[in-house]
Design a protein around this motif. Structure first.
Motif, short mmCIF file in Angstrom:
data_model
loop_
_atom_site.label_atom_id
_atom_site.label_comp_id
_atom_site.label_asym_id
_atom_site.label_seq_id
_atom_site.Cartn_x
_atom_site.Cartn_y
_atom_site.Cartn_z
N THR A 191 0.85 -1.18 0.00
CA THR A 191 0.00 0.00 0.00
C THR A 191 0.89 1.24 0.00
N ALA A 192 0.27 2.42 -0.11
CA ALA A 192 1.05 3.66 -0.12
C ALA A 192 1.80 3.87 1.19
N SER A 193 1.28 3.30 2.28
CA SER A 193 1.93 3.45 3.58
C SER A 193 3.08 2.47 3.77
N GLY A 194 3.30 1.56 2.81
CA GLY A 194 4.40 0.60 2.90
C GLY A 194 4.01 -0.74 3.46
N LYS A 195 2.75 -0.94 3.82
CA LYS A 195 2.30 -2.22 4.36
C LYS A 195 2.10 -3.21 3.22
N SER A 196 2.57 -4.43 3.40
CA SER A 196 2.41 -5.45 2.35
C SER A 196 0.94 -5.83 2.24
N LEU A 197 0.54 -6.29 1.04
CA LEU A 197 -0.86 -6.64 0.82
C LEU A 197 -1.29 -7.79 1.72
N LEU A 198 -0.41 -8.76 1.88
CA LEU A 198 -0.74 -9.90 2.74
C LEU A 198 -0.89 -9.45 4.19
N ASP A 199 0.00 -8.59 4.63
CA ASP A 199 -0.08 -8.07 6.00
C ASP A 199 -1.39 -7.30 6.20
N LEU A 200 -1.77 -6.49 5.21
CA LEU A 200 -3.03 -5.75 5.30
C LEU A 200 -4.22 -6.69 5.37
N ALA A 201 -4.23 -7.72 4.51
CA ALA A 201 -5.34 -8.67 4.50
C ALA A 201 -5.44 -9.42 5.84
N LEU A 202 -4.30 -9.83 6.38
CA LEU A 202 -4.30 -10.51 7.68
C LEU A 202 -4.82 -9.59 8.78
N GLU A 203 -4.43 -8.34 8.73
CA GLU A 203 -4.87 -7.36 9.74
C GLU A 203 -6.38 -7.18 9.67
N LYS A 204 -6.92 -7.03 8.47
CA LYS A 204 -8.37 -6.85 8.32
C LYS A 204 -9.12 -8.12 8.72
N ALA A 205 -8.55 -9.28 8.41
CA ALA A 205 -9.19 -10.54 8.80
C ALA A 205 -9.23 -10.67 10.32
N ASP A 206 -8.12 -10.30 10.98
CA ASP A 206 -8.08 -10.36 12.45
C ASP A 206 -9.07 -9.38 13.08
N ASP A 207 -9.34 -8.27 12.37
CA ASP A 207 -10.30 -7.28 12.88
C ASP A 207 -11.75 -7.67 12.62
N GLY A 208 -11.95 -8.79 11.93
CA GLY A 208 -13.30 -9.29 11.71
C GLY A 208 -13.99 -8.78 10.47
N HIS A 209 -13.27 -8.16 9.53
CA HIS A 209 -13.90 -7.69 8.29
C HIS A 209 -14.27 -8.89 7.42
N ASN A 210 -15.50 -8.87 6.93
CA ASN A 210 -16.00 -9.99 6.12
C ASN A 210 -15.19 -10.15 4.84
N GLY A 211 -14.92 -11.39 4.50
CA GLY A 211 -14.29 -11.71 3.23
C GLY A 211 -12.78 -11.71 3.23
N PHE A 212 -12.15 -11.09 4.21
CA PHE A 212 -10.69 -10.97 4.17
C PHE A 212 -9.99 -12.29 4.51
N ARG A 213 -10.64 -13.15 5.29
CA ARG A 213 -9.99 -14.42 5.61
C ARG A 213 -9.86 -15.30 4.38
N ASP A 214 -10.93 -15.34 3.57
CA ASP A 214 -10.85 -16.10 2.32
C ASP A 214 -9.84 -15.47 1.36
N LEU A 215 -9.80 -14.15 1.32
CA LEU A 215 -8.86 -13.48 0.44
C LEU A 215 -7.42 -13.74 0.88
N THR A 216 -7.20 -13.79 2.19
CA THR A 216 -5.86 -14.09 2.70
C THR A 216 -5.40 -15.46 2.22
N ALA A 217 -6.31 -16.44 2.25
CA ALA A 217 -5.97 -17.78 1.77
C ALA A 217 -5.58 -17.75 0.29
N SER A 218 -6.30 -16.93 -0.50
CA SER A 218 -5.98 -16.81 -1.93
C SER A 218 -4.62 -16.15 -2.13
N LEU A 219 -4.33 -15.12 -1.35
CA LEU A 219 -3.04 -14.44 -1.46
C LEU A 219 -1.90 -15.40 -1.12
N LEU A 220 -2.08 -16.17 -0.06
CA LEU A 220 -1.04 -17.11 0.35
C LEU A 220 -0.86 -18.23 -0.67
#
Length: 779
Positions: free
Chosen positions: A475-504
């Motif tokens: 991202t523009a802030s320097g956070k990796s996409l996988l790190d961002l997806a994991l962070e959103k998944a841990d925060d309970g945002h819908n859909g990010f856990r499945d997306l994290t699996a796809s990224l991995l």
């Protein structure tokens, strides 16, 4: 008597368009005098009495011989004239008249060139004849309109009411031919009626929409009100604005209809569409009409390829303005006028056009109807097209368009690792194209960021990941996409856990082995220190402790760098537990522990894997821990690993050089996580392929490595095959270099179109040369 804009009944608004004719007059500047007053005795004059008349002047500037325009020129220039009270009283008896006189400036006094008869006020937009000073035939005309001056509040209310009436009429299909109520209303909304810019008429016309996002002009096109299209275009309705529901603009909807709507729109937009755009629109309309009519498939293909070139030239995407340092317009989009571009390639550059807003409407229409991948490729690969279309998706918040664009790229472009970044037809090149100078984020990062608020953007991200977009971006802030997806998944945002699996799942896949060999030889690997079994196939397990935060038990982490197979670790745990101990200890180093746990799966939860190895809870993994862990989870020779780390691999992971890997470095592109996932992907592919039959049987050997069944091998695939044949690990850079040098020599002699074909191996000396190369490297 010329005053700023005022409200009240005692004022009129005068809009002068032009003065034309006056043959033989060469003066660059003239003046037009307008006298308002009651009618004279003969009706052709205007009473000049000072108490009941008023005179005002307009300066004229010559544009060309025979044409003078008011200064300043333009439809927005309206004069406001306050009328004397006595004139208003007498107006109830005989009305108000206005007489025009064109004056030639002189040294002392101006001289009269021509005059008009008195015209009644109010006056619709009219060309008023001007007679010479000696009378006779008209020598010119003055085009103007005179109306009542309404207050700004009254104009706002009137505009809102009239626009609402037009909108209501146009929502209904046209019932019968001929002028309708909407057309009559539109006459009062025209530029000649003197609307103040503050009335917001343009904004009302642009923002009045139905439930699915169709504006007034689009409704006129859809419902067959062709008589309203021309006046709507002329009152500044945007003919290129996209409807968010079906991604059609009034222009592209008219192109699809292909009837009188397109003709009316073209006539009304004569100053907004170039000749090239009009011709391209007609060709596109004809092609759409013929799609369902049959015809030769070859002719259809040729026609659409030529049409794609025409659309790319006629509706060029904007290019990013790269200004000098300190320019406040840094990064702005500028459009390219078709008239300013060369007739050669759609990649030719040009200057900015009159329109600074590019909606991509014609591109979207052509892409959606393209019957061939090659024609679609021509559009997508036109200079700046893909980047501009991604920006249209973002600026208009159109996840539906973004998803379609990703699919169009997937249907049209290649996916091979060799073409990932270099080929102009590569899929990843367009999926991850820069959104402009200075832009650090690619489209996938933008989709992920928006996905936290709108799940439709998560669907876009999933499609892009599936099609091969680079998952190692930031991202523009320097956070990796996988790190961002994991962070959103841990925060309970819908859909990010499945997306994290796809990224991995995609991370580390699709590697070109020629550039980054990923081969591990299983001859010498780490063993369980108790049973001596290979660790990497026996669920590596460690003695662990738990971090504490605020009195709560946190994540498990190793207490040392020793790993055991799961069975031995479990037996040790139960053996120590039988002695009623309060603490457990590593059987090798006696470090104190509280539990025994298998190593988390890095392919499922890399953050948990990182925390598991963060022995000191410092947010970093020590180098020795990394080495022990890699030996335990991958078939790696210890000596080769140490040599590779010393040769530069560790420096790629540890960017700050502190002999430890921080979490940001772990997730970074080219970091430890990506390196591990690359080797895991290769190990899985090797297991699926099975053992190679060897070069002793060239036919079977080629069939084994030609997994795509294309009848040809790329250099990277050949290098991977010979690494296995010669038992060379990717941790041996010198032997890898020897193989690559030998392969290149064989390649130069036997490759066809930069590929080693089946016939090249079976019908030439290529197989014998490959065997000789393997034997030489083995020595």
């Amino acid at each position: 008597n010329l005053l700023p804009a005022q409200s009240g009944d005692g004022a009129v608004a005068v809009r002068l368009r032009s003065v034309e004719g006056l043959q033989g007059v060469r003066a660059t500047r003239l003046s037009l005098a307008l006298r308002f007053g009651p009618p004279g005795h003969d009706g052709s004059e205007v009473d000049k009495s000072k108490d009941c008349s008023v005179k005002c002047f307009v300066e004229l500037l010559q544009q060309r011989p025979g044409l003078w325009l008011p200064e300043p020129a333009g439809d927005g220039c309206v004069m406001h004239v306050v009328l004397p009270p006595l004139l208003l009283q007498r107006a109830a008896l005989g009305g108000i008249f206005c007489r025009l006189k064109v004056l030639l400036p002189g040294r002392i006094t101006p001289s009269s060139l021509c005059t008009s008869l008195g015209v009644s006020v109010p006056l619709e937009l009219t060309a008023v004849p001007l007679m010479g000073s000696k009378g006779g035939a008209a020598v010119g005309t003055a085009t103007l309109s005179i109306g009542r001056l309404l207050s700004l509040d009254t104009q706002v209310q009137a505009a809102r009411y009239l626009v609402g009436q037009v909108f209501s009429e146009l929502q209904r299909p046209r019932a019968s031919p001929g002028p309708g109520a909407a057309q009559h209303i539109l006459l009062s909304l025209g530029p000649s009626c003197g609307w103040s810019p503050g009335a917001g008429l343009d904004r009302m016309l642009a923002t009045t929409m139905d439930d699915i996002g169709r504006g007034i002009l689009r409704l006129a096109v859809d419902n067959g009100h062709s008589e309203c299209i021309k006046p709507l275009v002329r009152v500044a309705c945007d003919l290129r604005a996209l409807c968010t529901e079906d991604l059609r603009s009034p222009l592209t909807r008219a192109i699809e209809r292909g009837d009188e709507a397109l003709q009316a729109l073209v006539e009304g937009a004569e100053d907004k569409l170039t000749d090239r755009e009009v011709k391209a629109a007609r060709k596109l309309s004809d092609a759409l009409g013929d799609l369902g009519a049959g015809g030769s498939p070859a002719a259809t293909v040729d026609r659409w390829e030529a049409l794609a070139e025409t659309v790319a030239r006629a509706f060029p995407p904007p290019r990013r303005h790269r200004p000098a340092a300190g320019d406040p317009k840094s990064g702005e989009w500028t459009s390219r006028s078709p008239a300013s571009r060369g007739m050669g390639s759609p990649q030719s550059d040009g200057g900015p056009s009159a329109s600074d807003k590019w909606s991509g409407d014609a591109y979207i229409l052509a892409l959606e109807h393209c019957p061939t991948g090659r024609a679609r490729r021509r559009l997508l690969c036109a200079d700046g097209a893909c980047s501009a279309l991604w920006c249209v998706c973002l600026s208009n918040n159109l996840p539906s368009l973004a998803r379609k664009l990703a699919v169009w790229i997937g249907l049209s472009m290649t996916t091979s690792p060799q073409d990932e970044f270099g080929s102009p037809q590569s899929r990843r090149r367009l999926l991850d194209i820069s959104l402009g100078p200075g832009e650090k984020e690619a489209m996938l990062a933008r989709a992920l960021e928006r996905g936290a608020q709108d799940e439709r953007w998560l669907k876009v991200a999933r499609v892009m990941v599936h099609l091969g977009s680079d998952v190692t971006g930031h991202t523009a802030s320097g956070k990796s996409l996988l790190d961002l997806a994991l962070e959103k998944a841990d925060d309970g945002h819908n859909g990010f856990r499945d997306l994290t699996a796809s990224l991995l799942a995609k991370l580390g896949g699709g590697v070109d082995h020629w550039e980054r060999p990923m081969v591990l030889v299983e001859d010498t690997t780490a063993e369980c220190p108790i049973c001596m079994e290979n660790l990497w196939t026996s669920t590596p397990t460690a003695f662990v402790s738990f971090t504490t935060a605020g009195g709560r038990e946190g994540n498990a982490h190793v207490i040392c760098g020793h790993f055991f197979c799961f069975d031995c670790a479990s037996q040790q745990y139960m053996k120590q537990q039988s002695h009623n101990v309060t603490e457990f200890e590593c059987p090798i180093c006696r470090a104190k522990a509280t539990e025994v746990m298998p190593m988390p799966d890095i392919a499922v939860n890399p953050r948990l894997w990182f925390q598991f190895l963060d022995m000191a809870g410092s947010g970093k993994i020590e180098k020795s821990t990394v080495v022990h862990t890699l030996e335990a989870m991958l078939p790696i020779d210890t000596e080769l690993l140490h040599a590779a780390l010393a040769a530069g691999v560790w420096a790629e992971w540890d960017k700050d050089g502190d002999d430890a890997i921080a979490e940001s470095e772990f997730f970074d592109a080219g970091g430890l996580l990506e390196w591990v996932r690359m080797h895991q992907h290769e190990l899985k592919a090797a297991e699926a392929r099975g053992k190679s039959p060897g070069l002793g049987d060239p036919k079977a050997w080629f069939r084994h490595w030609d997994t795509a069944r294309r009848g040809r091998l790329r250099r990277g695939e050949l290098l991977r095959a010979l690494c296995e044949e010669a038992s060379v690990s990717s941790l041996e850079p010198k032997r890898i270099a020897a193989l690559k040098e030998g392969i290149q020599a064989i390649w130069d002699r036997h490759a066809v179109d930069d590929m080693l074909t089946r016939d090249s191996v079976l019908k030439t000396e290529a197989a014998n040369e490959l065997k000789a190369l393997v034997n030489e490297v083995k020595k």
